[in-house]
Design an enzyme around this catalytic site. Sequence first.
Site, PDB file in Angstrom:
ATOM      1  N   SER A   1       0.829  -1.210   0.000  1.00 19.74           N
ATOM      2  CA  SER A   1       0.000   0.000   0.000  1.00 19.74           C
ATOM      3  C   SER A   1       0.862   1.259   0.000  1.00 19.74           C
ATOM      4  CB  SER A   1      -0.911   0.004   1.236  1.00 19.74           C
ATOM      5  OG  SER A   1      -0.116   0.125   2.394  1.00 19.74           O
TER       6      SER A   1
ATOM      7  N   LEU B   1       3.076   4.472  -0.043  1.00 24.83           N
ATOM      8  CA  LEU B   1       4.323   4.826  -0.719  1.00 24.83           C
ATOM      9  C   LEU B   1       5.030   3.594  -1.298  1.00 24.83           C
ATOM     10  CD1 LEU B   1       6.484   6.880  -1.501  1.00 24.83           C
ATOM     11  CD2 LEU B   1       7.442   6.662   0.795  1.00 24.83           C
TER      12      LEU B   1
ATOM     13  N   TYR C   1       6.734   7.010  17.426  1.00 34.16           N
ATOM     14  CA  TYR C   1       7.049   7.148  15.999  1.00 34.16           C
ATOM     15  C   TYR C   1       8.312   7.993  15.803  1.00 34.16           C
ATOM     16  CZ  TYR C   1       6.240   8.197  11.013  1.00 34.16           C
ATOM     17  OH  TYR C   1       6.350   8.326   9.645  1.00 34.16           O
TER      18      TYR C   1
ATOM     19  N   THR D   1      -1.503   8.845   2.352  1.00 34.04           N
ATOM     20  CA  THR D   1      -1.590   7.380   2.424  1.00 34.04           C
ATOM     21  C   THR D   1      -2.470   7.018   3.621  1.00 34.04           C
ATOM     22  OG1 THR D   1       0.236   7.103   3.968  1.00 34.04           O
ATOM     23  CG2 THR D   1       0.815   7.202   1.629  1.00 34.04           C
TER      24      THR D   1
HETATM   25  N1  LIG Z   1       2.258   8.944   5.064  1.00 30.96           N
HETATM   26  C1  LIG Z   1       3.035   9.849   5.590  1.00 30.96           C
HETATM   27  O1  LIG Z   1       2.594  10.973   5.885  1.00 30.96           O
HETATM   28  C2  LIG Z   1       4.478   9.561   5.802  1.00 30.96           C
HETATM   29  C3  LIG Z   1       4.989   8.276   5.758  1.00 30.96           C
HETATM   30  N2  LIG Z   1       6.321   8.071   6.005  1.00 30.96           N
HETATM   31  C4  LIG Z   1       6.862   6.710   6.005  1.00 30.96           C
HETATM   32  O2  LIG Z   1       6.589   6.078   4.770  1.00 30.96           O
HETATM   33  C5  LIG Z   1       6.596   4.666   4.971  1.00 30.96           C
HETATM   34  C6  LIG Z   1       5.401   4.040   4.262  1.00 30.96           C
HETATM   35  O3  LIG Z   1       4.211   4.414   4.915  1.00 30.96           O
HETATM   36  P1  LIG Z   1       2.856   4.788   4.136  1.00 30.96           P
HETATM   37  O4  LIG Z   1       2.898   4.275   2.764  1.00 30.96           O
HETATM   38  O5  LIG Z   1       2.614   6.211   4.366  1.00 30.96           O
HETATM   39  O6  LIG Z   1       1.790   3.991   5.023  1.00 30.96           O
HETATM   40  P2  LIG Z   1       0.889   2.675   4.719  1.00 30.96           P
HETATM   41  O7  LIG Z   1       0.195   2.373   5.997  1.00 30.96           O
HETATM   42  O8  LIG Z   1       0.094   2.879   3.492  1.00 30.96           O
HETATM   43  O9  LIG Z   1       1.960   1.557   4.400  1.00 30.96           O
HETATM   44  C7  LIG Z   1       2.707   0.918   5.379  1.00 30.96           C
HETATM   45  C8  LIG Z   1       3.222  -0.402   4.829  1.00 30.96           C
HETATM   46  O10 LIG Z   1       4.042  -1.016   5.833  1.00 30.96           O
HETATM   47  C9  LIG Z   1       3.689  -2.389   5.940  1.00 30.96           C
HETATM   48  N3  LIG Z   1       3.856  -2.871   7.299  1.00 30.96           N
HETATM   49  C10 LIG Z   1       3.334  -2.332   8.437  1.00 30.96           C
HETATM   50  N4  LIG Z   1       3.680  -3.065   9.493  1.00 30.96           N
HETATM   51  C11 LIG Z   1       4.450  -4.088   9.039  1.00 30.96           C
HETATM   52  C12 LIG Z   1       5.099  -5.188   9.655  1.00 30.96           C
HETATM   53  N5  LIG Z   1       5.041  -5.409  10.979  1.00 30.96           N
HETATM   54  N6  LIG Z   1       5.782  -6.060   8.874  1.00 30.96           N
HETATM   55  C13 LIG Z   1       5.849  -5.864   7.545  1.00 30.96           C
HETATM   56  N7  LIG Z   1       5.267  -4.835   6.895  1.00 30.96           N
HETATM   57  C14 LIG Z   1       4.559  -3.969   7.638  1.00 30.96           C
HETATM   58  C15 LIG Z   1       2.228  -2.475   5.508  1.00 30.96           C
HETATM   59  O11 LIG Z   1       2.014  -3.732   4.897  1.00 30.96           O
HETATM   60  P3  LIG Z   1       0.990  -4.848   5.452  1.00 30.96           P
HETATM   61  O12 LIG Z   1       0.060  -4.158   6.402  1.00 30.96           O
HETATM   62  O13 LIG Z   1       0.330  -5.371   4.214  1.00 30.96           O
HETATM   63  O14 LIG Z   1       1.895  -5.827   6.075  1.00 30.96           O
HETATM   64  C16 LIG Z   1       2.116  -1.375   4.472  1.00 30.96           C
HETATM   65  O15 LIG Z   1       2.353  -1.878   3.185  1.00 30.96           O
HETATM   66  C17 LIG Z   1       6.610   4.434   6.482  1.00 30.96           C
HETATM   67  O16 LIG Z   1       7.910   4.098   6.886  1.00 30.96           O
HETATM   68  C18 LIG Z   1       6.232   5.803   7.036  1.00 30.96           C
HETATM   69  O17 LIG Z   1       6.739   6.016   8.319  1.00 30.96           O
HETATM   70  C19 LIG Z   1       7.178   9.088   6.240  1.00 30.96           C
HETATM   71  C20 LIG Z   1       6.736  10.367   6.266  1.00 30.96           C
HETATM   72  C21 LIG Z   1       5.358  10.715   6.068  1.00 30.96           C
HETATM   73  C1  LIG Z   2      10.136  31.611  12.756  1.00 29.30           C
HETATM   74  C2  LIG Z   2       9.261  30.627  12.043  1.00 29.30           C
HETATM   75  C3  LIG Z   2       9.062  29.398  12.849  1.00 29.30           C
HETATM   76  C4  LIG Z   2       8.428  28.307  12.071  1.00 29.30           C
HETATM   77  C5  LIG Z   2       8.630  27.031  12.792  1.00 29.30           C
HETATM   78  C6  LIG Z   2       7.556  26.109  12.502  1.00 29.30           C
HETATM   79  C7  LIG Z   2       7.477  24.981  13.471  1.00 29.30           C
HETATM   80  C8  LIG Z   2       6.261  24.196  13.174  1.00 29.30           C
HETATM   81  C9  LIG Z   2       6.481  22.749  13.269  1.00 29.30           C
HETATM   82  C10 LIG Z   2       6.099  22.031  12.031  1.00 29.30           C
HETATM   83  C11 LIG Z   2       6.001  20.618  12.330  1.00 29.30           C
HETATM   84  C12 LIG Z   2       5.914  19.852  11.069  1.00 29.30           C
HETATM   85  C13 LIG Z   2       5.776  18.433  11.391  1.00 29.30           C
HETATM   86  C14 LIG Z   2       5.904  17.641  10.168  1.00 29.30           C
HETATM   87  C15 LIG Z   2       5.803  16.229  10.521  1.00 29.30           C
HETATM   88  C16 LIG Z   2       5.850  15.376   9.338  1.00 29.30           C
HETATM   89  O1  LIG Z   2       5.954  15.827   8.219  1.00 29.30           O
HETATM   90  O2  LIG Z   2       5.763  14.096   9.611  1.00 29.30           O
HETATM   91  C17 LIG Z   2       5.709  13.207   8.542  1.00 29.30           C
HETATM   92  C18 LIG Z   2       5.198  11.937   9.062  1.00 29.30           C
HETATM   93  O3  LIG Z   2       5.934  10.994   9.217  1.00 29.30           O
HETATM   94  C19 LIG Z   2       3.740  11.898   9.340  1.00 29.30           C
HETATM   95  O4  LIG Z   2       3.433  10.889  10.246  1.00 29.30           O
HETATM   96  P1  LIG Z   2       2.192  11.086  11.215  1.00 29.30           P
HETATM   97  O5  LIG Z   2       1.912   9.725  11.737  1.00 29.30           O
HETATM   98  O6  LIG Z   2       2.602  12.017  12.269  1.00 29.30           O
HETATM   99  O7  LIG Z   2       1.034  11.599  10.394  1.00 29.30           O
END
Ligand SMILES: NC(=O)C1=CN([C@@H]2O[C@H](COP(=O)(O)OP(=O)(O)OC[C@H]3O[C@@H](n4cnc5c(N)ncnc54)[C@H](OP(=O)(O)O)[C@@H]3O)[C@@H](O)[C@H]2O)C=CC1
Ligand SMILES: CCCCCCCCCCCCCCCC(=O)OCC(=O)COP(=O)(O)O
Length: 312
Positions: A47, A49, A194, A229
Amino acid sequence: MERVMGGGALPLLLTSLGVLLLYRVLVRLRRGASVRGAVVVITGASSGLGKECARVFHAAGARLVLCGRDAARLQEVVQELNASSTDIQQQQTFPPSTVVFDLAKADTVEKAAEEILKCHGHVDVLVNNAGISYRGNILDTHVSVQRDVMETNYFGPIALTQALLPSMVQRRSGHIVVISSVQGKIAIPYRSAYAASKHATQAYFDCLRAEIGHFGIPVTVISPGYIRTNLSVNAVTGDGSKYGVVDKTTASGWDPRDVAGAVLKAVRQKSKDVVLAGPLPTVAIYLRTLWPALFFRLMSSRARKEQKRKDE
Ligand SMILES: NC(=O)C1=CN([C@@H]2O[C@H](COP(=O)(O)OP(=O)(O)OC[C@H]3O[C@@H](n4cnc5c(N)ncnc54)[C@H](OP(=O)(O)O)[C@@H]3O)[C@@H](O)[C@H]2O)C=CC1
Ligand SMILES: CCCCCCCCCCCCCCCC(=O)OCC(=O)COP(=O)(O)O
């Protein structure tokens, strides 16, 4: 007269060839290395990314090994990719294979690595993408939840990496990629498990890069901001139950196809550390280092506001 022309033609030809060669080298350097025919392992390919990474690497001609816990969902991705192969007319594509295992279970990770090496002989690129998120207040979160998130996001990926590394070192070839997060660089409130797992990921893979660079094995850490996602839906809460909500931040995040394209580019260019986020998270990352007192104040105020919203 003829001899003079003949004598001048050879250097001209050699200079032209030299210029052409230089031009080809420069074009290749800009575009980076090809993944055509490369064995590329992607975790979390069922799923989000991971699935989009599977699409872009498949279209670029990689031999994919798609990993996840759910065999049926992985098969759906395989079918989709195989069906798309007919549309990709310009280049050859390869039918992906799948390996089913749970990153949170150490024994299954090692067996999976053995299976991958047995089937494909080697791995060219490992994309550690799978992960889960967390939403919770530290005071209400059981330590077992903190551990579970670390198992999936940190210990699982490093166990898979270490199981595949000896073969890469032996071949003096390979590439390790990990999908971290902006939260691997800054910690935001109510994301302790996280953010901690992503900070640990950043540290481990930074050490690894320094230790294995001389074997010709690059390490790429990619830190995206929010991506559209199901990450927040699958997030765990303080009592271990599923959060089950699409957060606004996630829903308005980057298109996973764009992020997957950036992952492929980073692999081709062998980038070391890539942040894929807008101006606010980028400023926050700099602020954390350059003006930590202000950053901590902003995070405290963010925590207070979030707590107030919950209390209302
Ligand atoms: N979405 C966002 O905002 C952000 C995401 N990321 C990172 O991107 C990566 C992908 O996440 P994203 O696509 O967003 O989320 P999804 O939930 O869509 O995908 C997560 C994937 O990880 C797999 N997974 C979860 N747990 C396990 C496990 N125990 N063993 C094996 N596989 C596992 C799932 O597969 P299945 O359940 O089929 O096993 C799934 O395919 C992650 O590392 C996340 O931290 C980073 C920044 C931002
Ligand atoms: C003088 C100007 C100051 C401006 C400073 C701004 C400070 C604000 C903080 C912004 C925080 C941004 C957080 C971004 C987090 C992020 O992108 O996470 C990505 C993920 O992994 C998302 O995972 P989640 O499970 O948290 O949805």
